[in-house]
Enzyme design. Structure first.
Site, PDB file in Angstrom:
ATOM      1  N   ILE A  18      55.955 -53.953 -55.328  1.00 27.03           N
ATOM      2  CA  ILE A  18      57.192 -53.777 -56.099  1.00 27.03           C
ATOM      3  C   ILE A  18      58.241 -53.071 -55.254  1.00 27.03           C
ATOM      4  O   ILE A  18      59.431 -53.400 -55.299  1.00 27.03           O
ATOM      5  CB  ILE A  18      56.897 -53.010 -57.411  1.00 27.03           C
ATOM      6  N   SER A  40      48.843 -47.072 -46.319  1.00 30.80           N
ATOM      7  CA  SER A  40      47.436 -47.097 -46.791  1.00 30.80           C
ATOM      8  C   SER A  40      47.158 -48.370 -47.599  1.00 30.80           C
ATOM      9  O   SER A  40      46.010 -48.790 -47.726  1.00 30.80           O
ATOM     10  CB  SER A  40      47.157 -45.868 -47.671  1.00 30.80           C
ATOM     11  N   LYS A  91      46.831 -47.231 -56.825  1.00 36.40           N
ATOM     12  CA  LYS A  91      47.044 -47.885 -58.130  1.00 36.40           C
ATOM     13  C   LYS A  91      45.868 -48.723 -58.619  1.00 36.40           C
ATOM     14  O   LYS A  91      46.015 -49.553 -59.516  1.00 36.40           O
ATOM     15  CB  LYS A  91      48.275 -48.762 -58.045  1.00 36.40           C
ATOM     16  N   SER A 132      53.949 -46.674 -66.014  1.00 38.44           N
ATOM     17  CA  SER A 132      53.186 -47.849 -66.420  1.00 38.44           C
ATOM     18  C   SER A 132      52.939 -47.842 -67.921  1.00 38.44           C
ATOM     19  O   SER A 132      52.776 -46.777 -68.527  1.00 38.44           O
ATOM     20  CB  SER A 132      51.838 -47.844 -65.678  1.00 38.44           C
ATOM     21  N   TYR A 157      43.749 -43.071 -62.800  1.00 36.65           N
ATOM     22  CA  TYR A 157      45.014 -43.702 -62.372  1.00 36.65           C
ATOM     23  C   TYR A 157      46.036 -43.584 -63.503  1.00 36.65           C
ATOM     24  O   TYR A 157      47.149 -43.085 -63.286  1.00 36.65           O
ATOM     25  CB  TYR A 157      44.800 -45.180 -62.011  1.00 36.65           C
ATOM     26  N   LYS A 161      49.803 -41.268 -64.023  1.00 39.98           N
ATOM     27  CA  LYS A 161      51.132 -41.724 -64.479  1.00 39.98           C
ATOM     28  C   LYS A 161      51.612 -40.818 -65.616  1.00 39.98           C
ATOM     29  O   LYS A 161      52.770 -40.413 -65.667  1.00 39.98           O
ATOM     30  CB  LYS A 161      51.075 -43.179 -64.939  1.00 39.98           C
ATOM     31  N   ASP A 306      39.666 -52.369 -70.899  1.00 37.12           N
ATOM     32  CA  ASP A 306      40.759 -53.310 -71.226  1.00 37.12           C
ATOM     33  C   ASP A 306      41.258 -53.076 -72.650  1.00 37.12           C
ATOM     34  O   ASP A 306      40.449 -52.929 -73.576  1.00 37.12           O
ATOM     35  CB  ASP A 306      40.250 -54.755 -71.124  1.00 37.12           C
TER      36      ASP A 306
HETATM   37  C1  WQD Z   1      45.076 -58.545 -67.062  1.00 36.18           C
HETATM   38  C2  WQD Z   1      44.135 -59.315 -67.995  1.00 36.18           C
HETATM   39  C3  WQD Z   1      41.821 -58.654 -67.830  1.00 36.18           C
HETATM   40  C4  WQD Z   1      41.117 -60.126 -63.785  1.00 36.18           C
HETATM   41  C5  WQD Z   1      46.402 -53.151 -64.739  1.00 36.18           C
HETATM   42  C6  WQD Z   1      46.761 -51.693 -64.776  1.00 36.18           C
HETATM   43  C7  WQD Z   1      48.252 -51.543 -64.856  1.00 36.18           C
HETATM   44  C8  WQD Z   1      48.843 -52.263 -63.679  1.00 36.18           C
HETATM   45  C9  WQD Z   1      48.506 -53.736 -63.779  1.00 36.18           C
HETATM   46  C10 WQD Z   1      49.026 -50.955 -61.674  1.00 36.18           C
HETATM   47  C11 WQD Z   1      43.086 -58.406 -68.644  1.00 36.18           C
HETATM   48  C12 WQD Z   1      42.023 -60.101 -67.395  1.00 36.18           C
HETATM   49  C13 WQD Z   1      41.751 -59.808 -64.982  1.00 36.18           C
HETATM   50  C14 WQD Z   1      40.064 -61.071 -63.780  1.00 36.18           C
HETATM   51  C15 WQD Z   1      40.328 -61.356 -66.138  1.00 36.18           C
HETATM   52  N1  WQD Z   1      48.330 -51.753 -62.475  1.00 36.18           N
HETATM   53  N2  WQD Z   1      41.351 -60.418 -66.133  1.00 36.18           N
HETATM   54  N3  WQD Z   1      39.707 -61.655 -64.963  1.00 36.18           N
HETATM   55  O1  WQD Z   1      44.409 -54.445 -66.618  1.00 36.18           O
HETATM   56  O2  WQD Z   1      46.484 -55.320 -67.835  1.00 36.18           O
HETATM   57  O3  WQD Z   1      46.779 -53.740 -65.948  1.00 36.18           O
HETATM   58  O4  WQD Z   1      47.063 -53.818 -63.698  1.00 36.18           O
HETATM   59  O5  WQD Z   1      50.121 -50.515 -61.868  1.00 36.18           O
HETATM   60  O6  WQD Z   1      48.604 -50.199 -64.820  1.00 36.18           O
HETATM   61  O7  WQD Z   1      46.196 -51.112 -65.936  1.00 36.18           O
HETATM   62  O8  WQD Z   1      46.035 -56.064 -65.500  1.00 36.18           O
HETATM   63  O9  WQD Z   1      45.715 -58.098 -64.154  1.00 36.18           O
HETATM   64  O10 WQD Z   1      43.846 -56.357 -64.194  1.00 36.18           O
HETATM   65  O11 WQD Z   1      44.256 -57.765 -66.198  1.00 36.18           O
HETATM   66  O12 WQD Z   1      39.961 -61.911 -67.211  1.00 36.18           O
HETATM   67  O13 WQD Z   1      39.461 -61.406 -62.734  1.00 36.18           O
HETATM   68  O14 WQD Z   1      43.409 -60.276 -67.224  1.00 36.18           O
HETATM   69  O15 WQD Z   1      40.651 -58.526 -68.601  1.00 36.18           O
HETATM   70  O16 WQD Z   1      42.844 -58.880 -69.955  1.00 36.18           O
HETATM   71  P1  WQD Z   1      45.831 -54.890 -66.577  1.00 36.18           P
HETATM   72  P2  WQD Z   1      44.934 -57.074 -64.917  1.00 36.18           P
END
Ligand code: WQD
Length: 346
Positions: A18, A40, A91, A132, A157, A161, A306
């Site tokens: 970002i 890093s 993150k 976030s 994490y 925030k 989740d």
């Molecule tokens: C999204 C959806 C998973 C991978 C996190 C952090 C947030 C920010 C963004 C940093 C969920 C599903 C994912 C996979 C899947 N991070 N999924 N199979 O968890 O909403 O947010 O990342 O700033 O702060 O909390 O994002 O992309 O990990 O997951 O089914 O291989 O996709 O279960 O429902 P998330 P994500």
């Protein structure tokens, strides 16, 4: 007061996903940018991508914000900073559970060291903080507004925030050091349309969209969808996926709000999302529709931590900040796939 420094902006973590997209938007709005990054979770090559887009190479200092002396020396040489956009942080949600101390030390130590230096400038510095939607946990009501209750973070994490916001709020209440806007991102995805910069996850990606594009690129056999038995339209979790370019533009708008002293208080918060929730299966369908390829996936067990659904109420950002998203989910997913193809040479 000389106004020359109003144009020189420090972007910490400016070589990250970002951060790099925000540097491009800042330069295109006429700002001079200086990046601090400890490399890093990023690469100096990203400077070339930024330059390829804007024909301006931002100044860069390889500094670890945990290193007080280095941060202090930096500010001694750059007391003309007109504002800070602070991205630099670890993150990875899962990693933070395994290594909480590293996350608190890095993510919170960085904020404190920046603020200690800002205090020495004896002027109120515009400060944009990368926060976030994770601070809301599983919100009681959807879409999520900025006054939704902050829930106990479900990872160190997420806690960094929340605590980061609290540190910044407390500092704005004490004396004129910084004016702060915390931007609570929903789910950033995609890549710059030039395909000169994009997301570069290190190792196996935790996030959905890079895992999808890497699977399509042949790096994984299939995507595992973490549960399809949630109380949602198709049983899979719902998120608000926002194009990284839309998200980056919001940072410039927020900075200009503070530079023009339009803020209504010294500490403001805005949710940054599209306002539309998309399920995991809908994201997979978006990939298949835009790429013309089918994606191999299986349904696996739920992933601990989740939330069922999270998407933004965008009215405050639209009406007060004067910003809204312009790109669609398909455009974001398509740009992510095109970026993956470029970096894999396929
Ligand atoms: C999204 C959806 C998973 C991978 C996190 C952090 C947030 C920010 C963004 C940093 C969920 C599903 C994912 C996979 C899947 N991070 N999924 N199979 O968890 O909403 O947010 O990342 O700033 O702060 O909390 O994002 O992309 O990990 O997951 O089914 O291989 O996709 O279960 O429902 P998330 P994500």
């Amino acid at each position: 007061m000389s106004h020359s420094y109003l144009k020189k902006i420090l972007v910490t973590g400016g070589l990250g996903f970002i951060g790099s997209h925000t540097v491009v938007e800042l330069q295109q709005q006429g700002f001079e940018v200086i990046i601090i990054d400890d490399l890093s979770n990023s690469s100096k090559e990203v400077l070339n991508g930024i330059t390829a887009i804007t024909q301006q190479t931002p100044a860069f200092a390889e500094i670890d914000l945990k290193d007080k002396q280095a941060v202090s020396a930096f500010f001694s040489n750059h007391s003309d900073i007109g504002g800070i956009i602070h991205f630099a942080a670890y993150k990875a949600v899962g990693e933070s559970v395994e290594k909480p101390l590293q996350y608190y030390d890095n993510n919170l130590g960085g904020i404190v060291n920046l603020l200690l230096e800002a205090e020495k400038l004896n002027r109120s510095l515009p400060f944009i903080f990368s926060s976030s939607c994770t601070v809301y946990g599983q919100a009681d009501a959807l879409p999520i507004t900025e006054d939704a209750p902050i829930k106990k973070a479900n990872s160190p994490y997420g806690n960094t925030k929340q605590i980061g916001e609290e540190i910044l709020f407390d500092v704005t209440q004490s004396k004129d050091i910084v004016n702060v806007i915390s931007l609570r991102y929903f789910n950033p995805i995609g890549a710059h349309p030039s395909l000169e910069i994009g997301e570069l996850p290190i190792g196996k990606p935790q996030n959905l969209v890079p895992f999808i594009t890497q699977t399509a690129a042949g790096l994984h056999d299939k995507l595992t969808i973490f549960g399809d038995d949630y109380p949602t339209t198709d049983g899979t979790c719902v998120r608000d996926y926002i194009h990284v370019v839309d998200l980056s533009k919001a940072h410039v708008v927020a900075l200009q709000r503070l530079l023009n002293q339009k803020q209504t208080s010294n500490y403001e918060v805005f949710n940054l999302g599209t306002g539309t929730g998309s399920s995991v299966l809908e994201v997979v369908q978006s990939f298949e529709r835009t790429s013309g390829r089918s994606l191999a996936y299986e349904i696996g067990p739920r992933r601990t931590g989740d939330v069922i659904a999270a998407y933004a109420d965008t009215s405050k950002a639209n009406n007060e900040l004067g910003w809204k998203t312009e790109k669609t989910l398909d455009e974001a997913v398509d740009s992510a796939w095109k970026w993956e193809q470029k970096i894999r040479g396929i």
